[in-house]
Write a protein that holds these residues in place. Sequence first.
Motif, PDB file in Angstrom:
ATOM      1  N   ILE A 249       0.866  -1.166   0.000  1.00  0.00           N
ATOM      2  CA  ILE A 249       0.000   0.000   0.000  1.00  0.00           C
ATOM      3  C   ILE A 249       0.909   1.224   0.000  1.00  0.00           C
ATOM      4  O   ILE A 249       1.741   1.386   0.903  1.00  0.00           O
ATOM      5  CB  ILE A 249      -0.917   0.009   1.242  1.00  0.00           C
ATOM      6  N   GLU A 250       0.801   2.035  -1.035  1.00  0.00           N
ATOM      7  CA  GLU A 250       1.693   3.195  -1.151  1.00  0.00           C
ATOM      8  C   GLU A 250       1.226   4.330  -0.253  1.00  0.00           C
ATOM      9  O   GLU A 250       0.052   4.414   0.104  1.00  0.00           O
ATOM     10  CB  GLU A 250       1.727   3.685  -2.610  1.00  0.00           C
ATOM     11  N   GLU A 251       2.160   5.208   0.047  1.00  0.00           N
ATOM     12  CA  GLU A 251       1.796   6.380   0.837  1.00  0.00           C
ATOM     13  C   GLU A 251       0.823   7.247   0.034  1.00  0.00           C
ATOM     14  O   GLU A 251       0.984   7.421  -1.168  1.00  0.00           O
ATOM     15  CB  GLU A 251       3.055   7.185   1.178  1.00  0.00           C
ATOM     16  N   GLY A 252      -0.191   7.761   0.719  1.00  0.00           N
ATOM     17  CA  GLY A 252      -1.123   8.677   0.070  1.00  0.00           C
ATOM     18  C   GLY A 252      -2.341   8.000  -0.540  1.00  0.00           C
ATOM     19  O   GLY A 252      -3.224   8.669  -1.063  1.00  0.00           O
ATOM     20  N   GLU A 253      -2.399   6.679  -0.440  1.00  0.00           N
ATOM     21  CA  GLU A 253      -3.536   5.987  -1.035  1.00  0.00           C
ATOM     22  C   GLU A 253      -4.767   6.037  -0.149  1.00  0.00           C
ATOM     23  O   GLU A 253      -4.678   6.235   1.059  1.00  0.00           O
ATOM     24  CB  GLU A 253      -3.183   4.516  -1.292  1.00  0.00           C
ATOM     25  N   PHE A 254      -5.906   5.872  -0.771  1.00  0.00           N
ATOM     26  CA  PHE A 254      -7.153   5.612  -0.052  1.00  0.00           C
ATOM     27  C   PHE A 254      -7.476   4.177  -0.433  1.00  0.00           C
ATOM     28  O   PHE A 254      -8.053   3.912  -1.469  1.00  0.00           O
ATOM     29  CB  PHE A 254      -8.244   6.577  -0.526  1.00  0.00           C
ATOM     30  N   PHE A 255      -7.016   3.253   0.406  1.00  0.00           N
ATOM     31  CA  PHE A 255      -6.971   1.857   0.011  1.00  0.00           C
ATOM     32  C   PHE A 255      -8.141   1.077   0.594  1.00  0.00           C
ATOM     33  O   PHE A 255      -8.475   1.226   1.768  1.00  0.00           O
ATOM     34  CB  PHE A 255      -5.646   1.248   0.494  1.00  0.00           C
ATOM     35  N   GLY A 256      -8.740   0.254  -0.226  1.00  0.00           N
ATOM     36  CA  GLY A 256      -9.873  -0.543   0.239  1.00  0.00           C
ATOM     37  C   GLY A 256      -9.489  -1.999   0.403  1.00  0.00           C
ATOM     38  O   GLY A 256      -8.687  -2.530  -0.368  1.00  0.00           O
ATOM     39  N   ILE A 257     -10.030  -2.649   1.440  1.00  0.00           N
ATOM     40  CA  ILE A 257      -9.836  -4.092   1.597  1.00  0.00           C
ATOM     41  C   ILE A 257     -11.210  -4.730   1.664  1.00  0.00           C
ATOM     42  O   ILE A 257     -12.027  -4.366   2.512  1.00  0.00           O
ATOM     43  CB  ILE A 257      -9.024  -4.414   2.863  1.00  0.00           C
ATOM     44  N   ILE A 258     -11.452  -5.632   0.737  1.00  0.00           N
ATOM     45  CA  ILE A 258     -12.748  -6.296   0.743  1.00  0.00           C
ATOM     46  C   ILE A 258     -12.550  -7.800   0.810  1.00  0.00           C
ATOM     47  O   ILE A 258     -11.458  -8.304   0.555  1.00  0.00           O
ATOM     48  CB  ILE A 258     -13.587  -5.932  -0.501  1.00  0.00           C
ATOM     49  N   GLY A 259     -13.599  -8.488   1.146  1.00  0.00           N
ATOM     50  CA  GLY A 259     -13.499  -9.951   1.229  1.00  0.00           C
ATOM     51  C   GLY A 259     -14.619 -10.493   2.082  1.00  0.00           C
ATOM     52  O   GLY A 259     -15.238  -9.787   2.861  1.00  0.00           O
ATOM     53  N   HIS A 260     -14.830 -11.766   1.894  1.00  0.00           N
ATOM     54  CA  HIS A 260     -15.855 -12.490   2.617  1.00  0.00           C
ATOM     55  C   HIS A 260     -15.560 -12.449   4.118  1.00  0.00           C
ATOM     56  O   HIS A 260     -14.418 -12.302   4.509  1.00  0.00           O
ATOM     57  CB  HIS A 260     -15.826 -13.944   2.131  1.00  0.00           C
ATOM     58  N   THR A 261     -16.576 -12.618   4.947  1.00  0.00           N
ATOM     59  CA  THR A 261     -16.357 -12.721   6.387  1.00  0.00           C
ATOM     60  C   THR A 261     -15.437 -13.906   6.673  1.00  0.00           C
ATOM     61  O   THR A 261     -15.654 -14.985   6.134  1.00  0.00           O
ATOM     62  CB  THR A 261     -17.690 -12.937   7.116  1.00  0.00           C
ATOM     63  N   GLY A 262     -14.418 -13.657   7.485  1.00  0.00           N
ATOM     64  CA  GLY A 262     -13.493 -14.741   7.818  1.00  0.00           C
ATOM     65  C   GLY A 262     -12.371 -14.906   6.819  1.00  0.00           C
ATOM     66  O   GLY A 262     -11.597 -15.859   6.905  1.00  0.00           O
ATOM     67  N   SER A 263     -12.237 -13.963   5.887  1.00  0.00           N
ATOM     68  CA  SER A 263     -11.172 -14.096   4.898  1.00  0.00           C
ATOM     69  C   SER A 263      -9.847 -13.553   5.408  1.00  0.00           C
ATOM     70  O   SER A 263      -8.838 -13.633   4.711  1.00  0.00           O
ATOM     71  CB  SER A 263     -11.571 -13.400   3.602  1.00  0.00           C
TER      72      SER A 263
END
Lengths: 320, 286
Positions: free
Chosen positions: A30-44
């Motif tokens: 994850i680079e500096e300055g990003e607006f980073f999203g993390i998605i995934g199923h429950t328990g992933s």
Amino acid sequence: MRIAAKGLTYVYNPKSSFATQALKGVDLTIEEGEFFGIIGHTGSGKSTFVQHLNALIRLTGGELKVGEYDLADKKCKVLELRSKVGMVFQYPEYQLFAETVKKDVAFGLKNFRKGISAEETEAAVREALSVAGLLYDEVAERSPFELSGGQRRRVAIAGVIVTKPEVLILDEPAAGLDPLGKKELMELLHAIHGQWCKTIVIVSHDMDEIAENCTRAAVFSEGKVAFCGTPKELFSRGEELAAMGLDVPVTARCAQILRENGIELDTDFTCGDFIGKVLALYRGDGAPAPCAGGEQEPAAARAEREEGAPALREGGEDAQ
Amino acid sequence: MLNDVTFGQYYPAKSFVHNMDPRMKLLLVIAYIVAIFIANNFFGLLLVTFVLLFFILLARVPFGRVLRSIKMILFLIVFTAVLNLLFYTGGENDIVLAKWWIITISWQSIINTVFLAMRLLLLVLGTALLTLTTTPVALTDGIESLLKPLKYIKVPVHELALVMSIALRFIPTLMEETNRIVAAQKARGANFETGGIFRRAKAMIPVLIPLLVSAFRRAEDLGDAMDARCYSGAKGRTKYKKLTFTWRDLLGFLFFAALITGIVFLNIYLLGRFDIIWQVQEWFGA
Ligand SMILES: Nc1ncnc2c1ncn2[C@@H]1O[C@H](COP(=O)(O)OP(=O)(O)O)[C@@H](O)[C@H]1O
Ligand SMILES: [Mg+2]
């Protein structure tokens, strides 16, 4: 601060019959300055991963560097790291404890900066509360327990951003909020992003939220990063996401319907861009629309163009 | 920090002991405890040990799992054993081996210490076997059923049992909650690991208050949910799982009856005729 994870593994309750391997080799930068999203199923493994980023879970396998901090190093200055990587947990309002909002927000500040003066504390708390969308004079002396749910969440967020962390991580921050609350929260995050917190990492279930706000996103699946890229790259692979039990944003679903009707839209799946592209098509600026009854529509659109954008909705209903 | 605490140590398996009625198991554990305490010589305790080993084998629980239950009270056992060893003094024909200030070590005290430690160990291992082979829910069911006669003197047995099962049910939940709150406060720079005892106690406040608040919230929610489903106490309430005694329980009962008889016999038979203390003293030529 740049976040770089390589082959990150983690097992809960190792060596017992309840052992669960939550992370099975996560590679993610994850680079500096990003607006980073993390998605995934429950328990992933999303929560497990983000808790590594400020050493709430100590590294047991793989490599992880957050800025200049090497988490594999046993002598890594954890407290310092935590002051630079703020973490807002799911339902953060349940962590409030002090008798006044002011004291609660100041808790982190006093922990990280021992011996900070009262004036400095007050100034920082005032600023954090106002950034979080609360009026200092209104709430500072009240008990956090008498505030509304939405206000409490803002107080909790203020309590994390008060130390001006370089990286702000939010684990499902919108859970349990109504649509307006979600919208306001996202506005808040955009207001923080940049000056207050250079990098924002947000764990979310809401694909629209990801499409609208994130520069890039990673999809977690069974303890690994299944895919990482811009929302545009991500949501054009709708079938793969569906196979992982994940949804796509409304715009991607609409684009899919258009594709089935032979219209290929080059959109980044934000509402603004999508509507813009559709409008362009509708007005006949773009490719010709080969829909049924397509002959009349451009004319109708042209007629409505003078009336401005609000006419779009009526036009859309007519088309149905 | 709380991850190592595994509460409710039920070991799932299919075995004779697992399938016994929880009421009978409770009664047998009581009989077992009585047996340990009426045994006044090593042969009695040895008999109890054999019975315990037999039941562990029968329950198909690994020895390691049973032994792990000692860990929690190992300190207590060592502590009482040391106290006993250093400060107990026997009667007149006791042989003092070492004496310093108020500390005396004698044959009697050594024998006594071993005896006491053995009793405690057997006690813990036996009760551990009960919790290893019986789910907390079955256990509360059993207790409720056994205490039923108390209803006639107006003891709210059903309600007490319910309180107990709710408490058991919520321990893991609250544990998880605690972990979460601890993590959240750590993220805000809280330090639970260093400092004196007073500082550490104070550091727990930001954890305890949210935990308490959430426990009350959960209690209210649970109450509402039970109200919504028309819960109204024991009156007219039937059981989903009815407890029934089977041939296993009869066998267990007979076995323990035999054990108690054996121990009483050993107590009477060995009394004054054969004392292991003399024997040991003879062996060591003291
Ligand atoms: N405290 C814990 N103890 C044991 N297992 C856990 C714990 N927290 C999470 N897990 C397990 O680790 C896996 C990943 O969980 P988590 O990181 O919370 O996923 P997510 O946030 O994506 O829902 C799940 O299988 C979960 O059951
Ligand atoms: Mg999670």
